[in-house]
Design a protein around this motif. Structure first.
Motif, PDB file in Angstrom:
ATOM      1  N   THR A 169       0.847  -1.189   0.000  1.00 28.10           N
ATOM      2  CA  THR A 169       0.000   0.000   0.000  1.00 28.10           C
ATOM      3  C   THR A 169       0.885   1.243   0.000  1.00 28.10           C
ATOM      4  N   GLN A 170       0.352   2.317  -0.558  1.00 23.05           N
ATOM      5  CA  GLN A 170       1.142   3.533  -0.766  1.00 23.05           C
ATOM      6  C   GLN A 170       0.766   4.691   0.153  1.00 23.05           C
ATOM      7  N   ARG A 171      -0.445   4.657   0.720  1.00 21.70           N
ATOM      8  CA  ARG A 171      -0.921   5.765   1.550  1.00 21.70           C
ATOM      9  C   ARG A 171      -1.457   5.231   2.884  1.00 21.70           C
ATOM     10  N   ARG A 172      -1.666   6.118   3.823  1.00 24.04           N
ATOM     11  CA  ARG A 172      -2.213   5.684   5.108  1.00 24.04           C
ATOM     12  C   ARG A 172      -3.584   5.056   4.921  1.00 24.04           C
ATOM     13  N   GLU A 173      -4.419   5.679   4.098  1.00 28.26           N
ATOM     14  CA  GLU A 173      -5.752   5.149   3.841  1.00 28.26           C
ATOM     15  C   GLU A 173      -5.977   5.091   2.341  1.00 28.26           C
ATOM     16  N   GLU A 174      -6.326   3.909   1.865  1.00 23.86           N
ATOM     17  CA  GLU A 174      -6.626   3.754   0.446  1.00 23.86           C
ATOM     18  C   GLU A 174      -7.391   2.464   0.219  1.00 23.86           C
ATOM     19  N   LEU A 175      -8.122   2.448  -0.886  1.00 26.57           N
ATOM     20  CA  LEU A 175      -8.800   1.248  -1.350  1.00 26.57           C
ATOM     21  C   LEU A 175      -8.101   0.787  -2.613  1.00 26.57           C
ATOM     22  N   ILE A 176      -7.702  -0.462  -2.638  1.00 26.69           N
ATOM     23  CA  ILE A 176      -6.977  -1.031  -3.769  1.00 26.69           C
ATOM     24  C   ILE A 176      -7.851  -2.108  -4.405  1.00 26.69           C
ATOM     25  N   ASP A 177      -8.116  -1.960  -5.683  1.00 25.47           N
ATOM     26  CA  ASP A 177      -8.948  -2.914  -6.410  1.00 25.47           C
ATOM     27  C   ASP A 177      -8.175  -4.219  -6.615  1.00 25.47           C
ATOM     28  N   GLN A 183     -17.497  -2.845  -3.806  1.00 28.24           N
ATOM     29  CA  GLN A 183     -17.954  -1.488  -4.085  1.00 28.24           C
ATOM     30  C   GLN A 183     -17.825  -1.226  -5.586  1.00 28.24           C
ATOM     31  N   GLU A 184     -18.390  -0.125  -6.044  1.00 25.73           N
ATOM     32  CA  GLU A 184     -18.256   0.244  -7.451  1.00 25.73           C
ATOM     33  C   GLU A 184     -16.785   0.443  -7.804  1.00 25.73           C
ATOM     34  N   ASN A 185     -16.367  -0.149  -8.933  1.00 19.79           N
ATOM     35  CA  ASN A 185     -14.973   0.006  -9.347  1.00 19.79           C
ATOM     36  C   ASN A 185     -14.829   0.715 -10.692  1.00 19.79           C
ATOM     37  N   TRP A 186     -15.893   1.298 -11.186  1.00 17.42           N
ATOM     38  CA  TRP A 186     -15.834   1.998 -12.467  1.00 17.42           C
ATOM     39  C   TRP A 186     -15.365   3.440 -12.285  1.00 17.42           C
ATOM     40  N   ASP A 187     -15.865   4.109 -11.260  1.00 16.14           N
ATOM     41  CA  ASP A 187     -15.595   5.526 -11.032  1.00 16.14           C
ATOM     42  C   ASP A 187     -14.648   5.671  -9.846  1.00 16.14           C
ATOM     43  N   ALA A 188     -13.463   6.185 -10.088  1.00 12.72           N
ATOM     44  CA  ALA A 188     -12.444   6.325  -9.036  1.00 12.72           C
ATOM     45  C   ALA A 188     -12.887   7.224  -7.891  1.00 12.72           C
ATOM     46  N   SER A 189     -13.921   8.032  -8.099  1.00 16.06           N
ATOM     47  CA  SER A 189     -14.376   8.902  -7.012  1.00 16.06           C
ATOM     48  C   SER A 189     -15.056   8.108  -5.900  1.00 16.06           C
ATOM     49  N   VAL A 190     -15.578   6.927  -6.209  1.00 18.90           N
ATOM     50  CA  VAL A 190     -16.277   6.148  -5.171  1.00 18.90           C
ATOM     51  C   VAL A 190     -15.309   5.705  -4.073  1.00 18.90           C
ATOM     52  N   PRO A 191     -14.162   5.079  -4.381  1.00 22.02           N
ATOM     53  CA  PRO A 191     -13.229   4.756  -3.298  1.00 22.02           C
ATOM     54  C   PRO A 191     -12.765   5.994  -2.528  1.00 22.02           C
ATOM     55  N   ARG A 233     -16.583 -17.911 -12.907  1.00 23.63           N
ATOM     56  CA  ARG A 233     -16.216 -16.491 -12.783  1.00 23.63           C
ATOM     57  C   ARG A 233     -16.836 -15.887 -11.530  1.00 23.63           C
ATOM     58  N   LEU A 234     -16.264 -14.779 -11.085  1.00 28.09           N
ATOM     59  CA  LEU A 234     -16.849 -14.051  -9.961  1.00 28.09           C
ATOM     60  C   LEU A 234     -18.243 -13.569 -10.335  1.00 28.09           C
ATOM     61  N   GLY A 235     -19.185 -13.749  -9.439  1.00 31.50           N
ATOM     62  CA  GLY A 235     -20.565 -13.352  -9.689  1.00 31.50           C
ATOM     63  C   GLY A 235     -20.851 -11.919  -9.292  1.00 31.50           C
ATOM     64  N   LEU A 236     -19.954 -11.013  -9.635  1.00 31.53           N
ATOM     65  CA  LEU A 236     -20.141  -9.590  -9.356  1.00 31.53           C
ATOM     66  C   LEU A 236     -20.994  -8.968 -10.457  1.00 31.53           C
ATOM     67  N   SER A 237     -21.658  -7.876 -10.137  1.00 28.17           N
ATOM     68  CA  SER A 237     -22.393  -7.147 -11.167  1.00 28.17           C
ATOM     69  C   SER A 237     -21.411  -6.332 -12.007  1.00 28.17           C
ATOM     70  N   THR A 238     -21.911  -5.708 -13.032  1.00 24.34           N
ATOM     71  CA  THR A 238     -21.075  -4.975 -13.983  1.00 24.34           C
ATOM     72  C   THR A 238     -20.168  -3.955 -13.310  1.00 24.34           C
ATOM     73  N   TRP A 239     -20.667  -3.249 -12.326  1.00 24.05           N
ATOM     74  CA  TRP A 239     -19.912  -2.141 -11.748  1.00 24.05           C
ATOM     75  C   TRP A 239     -19.255  -2.482 -10.425  1.00 24.05           C
ATOM     76  N   GLN A 240     -19.356  -3.704  -9.965  1.00 29.42           N
ATOM     77  CA  GLN A 240     -18.781  -4.059  -8.665  1.00 29.42           C
ATOM     78  C   GLN A 240     -17.344  -4.538  -8.782  1.00 29.42           C
ATOM     79  N   GLY A 241     -16.570  -4.234  -7.765  1.00 26.26           N
ATOM     80  CA  GLY A 241     -15.209  -4.732  -7.642  1.00 26.26           C
ATOM     81  C   GLY A 241     -14.930  -5.077  -6.193  1.00 26.26           C
ATOM     82  N   ILE A 242     -13.831  -5.773  -5.972  1.00 21.92           N
ATOM     83  CA  ILE A 242     -13.415  -6.166  -4.631  1.00 21.92           C
ATOM     84  C   ILE A 242     -12.219  -5.298  -4.255  1.00 21.92           C
TER      85      ILE A 242
END
Length: 136
Positions: A9-17, A50-58, A104-113
């Motif tokens: 990890t690179q920052r104190r707080e971050e979400l990594i896809d 969480q949504e992984n399409w738009d970087a603003s969500v994380p 395959r992972l059963g995630l929806s179109t916009w979901q990521g881990i």
């Protein structure tokens, strides 16, 4: 089947896809239908779907948690200054379970881990990914 996903990890707080890494474990398992669990090792880390399409969500997730759980005001801060990180990790939770559908992972179109770091940066973080096949 169980595999360890390693990351830095690179920052104190971050979400990594980590969706691609979990997907690779699922594909390598040969399981067609079942579940995949992902567990963050560490008391100041978590796993979130969480949504992984738009970087603003994380970024919004981090902002929300910083507003809800500010740093520097908790009893544990007297020991090592990361009381907020423990609380954030506990609130989000250490694990997620995702269905495996047709190999395959059963995630929806916009979901990521996402691996959620709340006390970084860290040179080595780990998440345990376990894939279990349906018995039927």
């Amino acid at each position: 089947m169980r595999r360890i996903i390693e990351l830095a990890t690179q920052r104190r707080e971050e979400l990594i896809d980590i969706t691609a890494a979990v997907g690779a474990v699922v594909q390598g398992s040969g399981v067609r239908d079942g579940i995949a669990t992902v567990y963050a090792q560490g008391a100041t880390a978590a796993i979130m779907v969480q949504e992984n399409w738009d970087a603003s969500v994380p970024s919004d997730v981090i902002d929300l948690l910083q507003r809800l759980i500010p740093s520097g005001v908790w009893l544990h801060d007297q020991h090592d200054g990361n009381g907020d990180a423990h609380l954030k990790a506990g609130l989000v939770g250490p694990a997620q379970t995702i269905p495996v559908i047709d190999g395959r992972l059963g995630l929806s179109t916009w979901q990521g881990i996402f691996f959620c770091e709340f006390d970084g940066p860290r040179a080595r973080r780990t998440a345990v990914c376990t894939v279990i096949a349906d018995s039927g």
